[in-house]
Design an enzyme around this catalytic site. Structure first.
Site, PDB file in Angstrom:
ATOM      1  CE  LYS A 179      -2.234   7.407   6.981  1.00  0.00           C
ATOM      2  NZ  LYS A 179      -2.317   6.014   6.493  1.00  0.00           N
ATOM      3  CE  LYS A 197      -3.624   2.408   2.683  1.00  0.00           C
ATOM      4  NZ  LYS A 197      -3.558   3.546   1.850  1.00  0.00           N
TER       5      LYS A 197
END
Length: 175
Positions: free
Chosen positions: A123, A48
């Site tokens: 993030k 991811k």
């Protein structure tokens, strides 16, 4: 992202015990069209953050190219058409174009509302940077993308979709 979640087209990248993945796969396919076993615990997250780092880099590249093309006098819809039939084609240009007025149904057509937030991209890029440091992997473009998205958050783009990098770059050049 948010649109894929609504449409049930998410991609799940899963790490863990393969037998447990096999048991959960049917449930995950109810929410996503792609369910991929990546290996041991943590490999799903690794996939991811790698994917999102590439997405961030390609979105910045698309935004820069579109901005340059517009400043050179090109119509943004024409430039998008040319990019998407040429070697510059990518998801950021053909599916999620960051320029307002080029595509309908994307955050740039809605003042960069909805979609994948700039804060979330920053993030994920931070996680990629930590991983790169831990593995001694050079990621200069990922590092630059992280810095750009962190600057965006600091300058009021935190709640906008990450494709607002186009708007951010347009504003930065007038300083």
């Amino acid at each position: 992202g948010v649109g894929a979640a609504r449409a049930g087209n998410l991609t799940f990248m899963v790490g863990g015990v393969e037998q447990e993945f096999d048991a959960a796969k049917e449930l995950l396919t109810c929410m996503g069209s792609n369910v991929v076993y990546c290996g041991e615990v943590g490999t799903g997250q690794a996939a991811k953050i790698c994917n999102n780092m590439l997405l961030a880099i390609s979105m910045i590249g698309t935004a820069e190219v579109m901005n340059l093309g517009i400043r050179l006098g090109l119509d943004p819809k024409l430039l998008t058409k040319i990019l998407n039939m040429s070697s510059g084609r990518c998801w950021s240009s053909d599916t999620y174009n960051p320029v307002p007025g080029v595509m309908e149904g994307v955050p740039s057509a809605n003042n960069y509302q909805g979609g994948f937030g700039t804060t979330l991209m920053a993030k994920d890029l931070g996680l990629a940077q930590i991983s790169a440091t831990n593995t001694k992997t050079p990621v200069p473009l990922g590092s630059q993308a992280h810095q750009i998205y962190r600057m965006m958050c600091a300058k009021g783009y935190a709640l906008k979709d990450f494709s607002a990098v186009f708007q951010f770059l347009r504003e930065e050049e007038t300083l």
